[in-house]
Enzyme design. Structure first.
Site, mmCIF file in Angstrom:
data_model
loop_
_atom_site.group_PDB
_atom_site.id
_atom_site.type_symbol
_atom_site.label_atom_id
_atom_site.label_comp_id
_atom_site.label_asym_id
_atom_site.label_seq_id
_atom_site.Cartn_x
_atom_site.Cartn_y
_atom_site.Cartn_z
ATOM 1 C CD GLU A 118 8.211 1.292 12.616
ATOM 2 O OE1 GLU A 118 8.649 1.262 11.456
ATOM 3 O OE2 GLU A 118 8.588 2.129 13.445
ATOM 4 C CE1 TYR A 139 -3.572 2.684 0.764
ATOM 5 C CE2 TYR A 139 -2.084 3.370 2.513
ATOM 6 C CZ TYR A 139 -3.189 3.613 1.716
ATOM 7 O OH TYR A 139 -3.901 4.770 1.879
ATOM 8 C CE1 TYR A 147 -3.708 7.387 11.951
ATOM 9 C CE2 TYR A 147 -2.187 8.423 10.429
ATOM 10 C CZ TYR A 147 -2.707 7.287 11.020
ATOM 11 O OH TYR A 147 -2.210 6.060 10.665
ATOM 12 C CE1 TYR A 173 -2.931 -2.013 4.733
ATOM 13 C CE2 TYR A 173 -3.290 -4.204 5.622
ATOM 14 C CZ TYR A 173 -3.321 -3.323 4.557
ATOM 15 O OH TYR A 173 -3.723 -3.748 3.323
ATOM 16 C CB VAL A 174 -7.757 -1.433 9.020
ATOM 17 C CG1 VAL A 174 -9.070 -2.167 8.805
ATOM 18 C CG2 VAL A 174 -7.536 -1.147 10.507
ATOM 19 N N GLY A 212 -14.413 1.222 12.121
ATOM 20 C CA GLY A 212 -13.992 1.611 13.463
ATOM 21 C C GLY A 212 -12.797 0.857 14.011
ATOM 22 C CG ASN A 234 -2.053 7.363 3.782
ATOM 23 O OD1 ASN A 234 -3.247 7.449 3.501
ATOM 24 N ND2 ASN A 234 -1.536 6.313 4.388
ATOM 25 N N GLY A 294 -9.525 0.886 13.008
ATOM 26 C CA GLY A 294 -8.356 1.742 13.178
ATOM 27 C C GLY A 294 -8.487 2.611 14.406
#
Length: 161
Positions: free
Chosen positions: A83, A23, A131, A86-87, A95, A124, A97
């Site tokens: 670090e 990704y 976030y 990921y989903v 929900g 991204n 993440g």
């Protein structure tokens, strides 16, 4: 939905790490083996920790957060450095993440850690928006530097060039 990783999770965790690398357009850089992940997470001296996100309906692992402790000389306490988060794309928006980040924030609060930090690629946009929706702020005044491969070997071997 969120649980601590176990040694049985190593194969799926390894697969998810490779999906994340793909990704991020850097699959060729993801060279860690399942054995290395197992040692890092479950060896005599664990270097990292992981939480797994599972599907509500069947318990399938669909995402993860891999993190380690860091230390702030300014705050005088440890914190968590995330670090990887990921989903799987087909499971995003459910929900998971947020649940992974909520668990890490809970650990910080419970243990008296004062920071939860991570990096995100500039391009991204979906992750950056996610976030920001949680109240995270970019640290624009900092630039990440990294030594790897030949540069690391030269410096670590006593070279100056």
């Amino acid at each position: 939905m969120i649980r601590i990783a176990t040694p049985d999770d190593i194969p799926v965790l390894h697969a998810l790490v490779r999906e994340l690398a793909a990704y991020e357009k850097a699959l060729d850089e993801a060279v860690a083996s399942e054995e290395q992940l197992a040692e890092a997470l479950f060896g005599d001296r664990p270097a990292a920790y992981a939480h797994m996100a599972t599907a509500d309906d069947d318990g399938e692992v669909i995402g993860f957060a891999l993190w380690f402790l860091n230390f702030s000389t300014w705050r005088g306490v440890q914190g968590i450095y995330l670090e990887d988060l990921y989903v799987r794309p087909e499971r995003r928006g459910g929900g998971h993440g947020k649940a992974l980040l909520t668990e890490l924030a809970r650990i910080c609060v419970e243990r008296g850690y004062e920071r939860l930090e991570w990096s995100v690629l500039d391009w991204n946009a979906p992750s950056i928006a996610f976030y920001a929706s949680l109240g995270a702020r970019p640290q624009d005044e900092w630039t990440v530097y990294r030594l790897t491969d030949g540069a690391l070997a030269r410096l670590g071997g006593g070279g100056t060039s």
